[in-house]
Design a protein around this motif. Structure first.
Motif, PDB file in Angstrom:
ATOM      1  N   HIS A  32       0.508 -13.968  11.733  1.00 28.43           N
ATOM      2  CA  HIS A  32      -0.449 -13.927  10.623  1.00 28.43           C
ATOM      3  C   HIS A  32      -1.457 -15.057  10.819  1.00 28.43           C
ATOM      4  O   HIS A  32      -1.339 -16.112  10.212  1.00 28.43           O
ATOM      5  CB  HIS A  32       0.312 -14.119   9.315  1.00 28.43           C
ATOM      6  CG  HIS A  32      -0.431 -13.659   8.122  1.00 28.43           C
ATOM      7  ND1 HIS A  32       0.008 -12.672   7.327  1.00 28.43           N
ATOM      8  CD2 HIS A  32      -1.615 -14.051   7.585  1.00 28.43           C
ATOM      9  CE1 HIS A  32      -0.832 -12.467   6.342  1.00 28.43           C
ATOM     10  NE2 HIS A  32      -1.829 -13.296   6.485  1.00 28.43           N
ATOM     11  N   ASN A  35      -2.756 -18.695   8.376  1.00 25.78           N
ATOM     12  CA  ASN A  35      -1.892 -18.567   7.203  1.00 25.78           C
ATOM     13  C   ASN A  35      -2.179 -19.634   6.146  1.00 25.78           C
ATOM     14  O   ASN A  35      -2.980 -20.537   6.351  1.00 25.78           O
ATOM     15  CB  ASN A  35      -0.418 -18.547   7.613  1.00 25.78           C
ATOM     16  CG  ASN A  35       0.064 -19.867   8.169  1.00 25.78           C
ATOM     17  OD1 ASN A  35      -0.362 -20.926   7.758  1.00 25.78           O
ATOM     18  ND2 ASN A  35       0.965 -19.802   9.134  1.00 25.78           N
ATOM     19  N   ASN A  68      -0.427 -11.619  -0.518  1.00 25.09           N
ATOM     20  CA  ASN A  68      -1.302 -12.376   0.377  1.00 25.09           C
ATOM     21  C   ASN A  68      -2.203 -13.359  -0.382  1.00 25.09           C
ATOM     22  O   ASN A  68      -3.243 -13.753   0.110  1.00 25.09           O
ATOM     23  CB  ASN A  68      -2.155 -11.419   1.217  1.00 25.09           C
ATOM     24  CG  ASN A  68      -3.148 -10.621   0.400  1.00 25.09           C
ATOM     25  OD1 ASN A  68      -2.999 -10.474  -0.806  1.00 25.09           O
ATOM     26  ND2 ASN A  68      -4.168 -10.117   1.047  1.00 25.09           N
ATOM     27  N   ARG A  91      -4.334 -10.122   7.813  1.00 23.29           N
ATOM     28  CA  ARG A  91      -4.268 -10.054   9.266  1.00 23.29           C
ATOM     29  C   ARG A  91      -5.624  -9.567   9.755  1.00 23.29           C
ATOM     30  O   ARG A  91      -6.325  -8.839   9.060  1.00 23.29           O
ATOM     31  CB  ARG A  91      -3.170  -9.102   9.711  1.00 23.29           C
ATOM     32  CG  ARG A  91      -1.806  -9.618   9.345  1.00 23.29           C
ATOM     33  CD  ARG A  91      -0.737  -8.699   9.867  1.00 23.29           C
ATOM     34  NE  ARG A  91       0.547  -9.196   9.408  1.00 23.29           N
ATOM     35  CZ  ARG A  91       1.606  -8.447   9.249  1.00 23.29           C
ATOM     36  NH1 ARG A  91       1.557  -7.162   9.505  1.00 23.29           N
ATOM     37  NH2 ARG A  91       2.731  -8.978   8.833  1.00 23.29           N
ATOM     38  N   GLU A  92      -5.963  -9.932  10.961  1.00 23.11           N
ATOM     39  CA  GLU A  92      -7.273  -9.554  11.497  1.00 23.11           C
ATOM     40  C   GLU A  92      -7.507  -8.050  11.451  1.00 23.11           C
ATOM     41  O   GLU A  92      -8.598  -7.601  11.111  1.00 23.11           O
ATOM     42  CB  GLU A  92      -7.417 -10.057  12.930  1.00 23.11           C
ATOM     43  CG  GLU A  92      -7.572 -11.565  12.999  1.00 23.11           C
ATOM     44  CD  GLU A  92      -7.710 -12.062  14.406  1.00 23.11           C
ATOM     45  OE1 GLU A  92      -8.867 -12.209  14.851  1.00 23.11           O
ATOM     46  OE2 GLU A  92      -6.678 -12.283  15.061  1.00 23.11           O
TER      47      GLU A  92
END
Length: 155
Positions: A32, A35, A68, A91-92
């Motif tokens: 991740h 973060n 998130n 996440r990307e």
């Protein structure tokens, strides 16, 4: 406990977490990138005073965003008031598709704070919002987000 004492304690706690986390980060890259721990550490190292970090706290009532989300209050040295900062980390691969859900949260936050200037920063892998940030706080949070995101890609 004063704000500066809390900030120092938070910085020490984060530093210990980084050392422990570093023991496990050599096997494979971050699952991740960028973060929450990395973000808070970068924010504090930029001189932003941080209090009350709460994982899972969102600016709206969307349960899909809780996993998130990170809330904290922040101010630059010399500023009188701490300001709300809501961070949503992705996440990307899912960041590009996350704008709509944060748009809805931003609308709810703006409705709850009708006299405030709502500020939102969208920097891959983060979507961050708050109200009535100073120009300096906005600039430093932007730099911190960019640094944390870049560090996450390298880890």
């Amino acid at each position: 406990m004063t704000g500066s004492a809390r900030t120092r304690l938070l910085a020490l706690a984060l530093g210990a977490g980084v050392v422990v986390g570093g023991c496990y980060s050599f096997a494979e890259p971050s699952f991740h990138p960028g973060n929450q721990r990395d973000l808070l550490q970068t924010v504090i190292l930029r001189g932003i005073e941080v209090t009350d970090p709460i994982p899972g706290q969102t600016a709206c009532d969307d349960p899909e965003l809780v996993g998130n989300a990170l809330y904290f209050t922040a101010r630059m040295p010399g500023e009188e008031e701490y300001r709300d900062v809501y961070v949503h980390t992705y996440r990307e691969k899912s960041w590009a598709g996350s704008a709509e859900e944060v748009d809805g949260c931003e609308d709810s936050y703006a409705a709850a704070n009708p006299d405030a200037e709502i500020i939102r920063l969208d920097i891959p892998v983060y979507r961050i919002l708050g109200a009535d940030w100073s120009e300096e706080l906005t600039e430093e949070l932007t730099k911190a987000l960019e640094e944390a995101a870049e560090a996450g890609k390298q880890g």
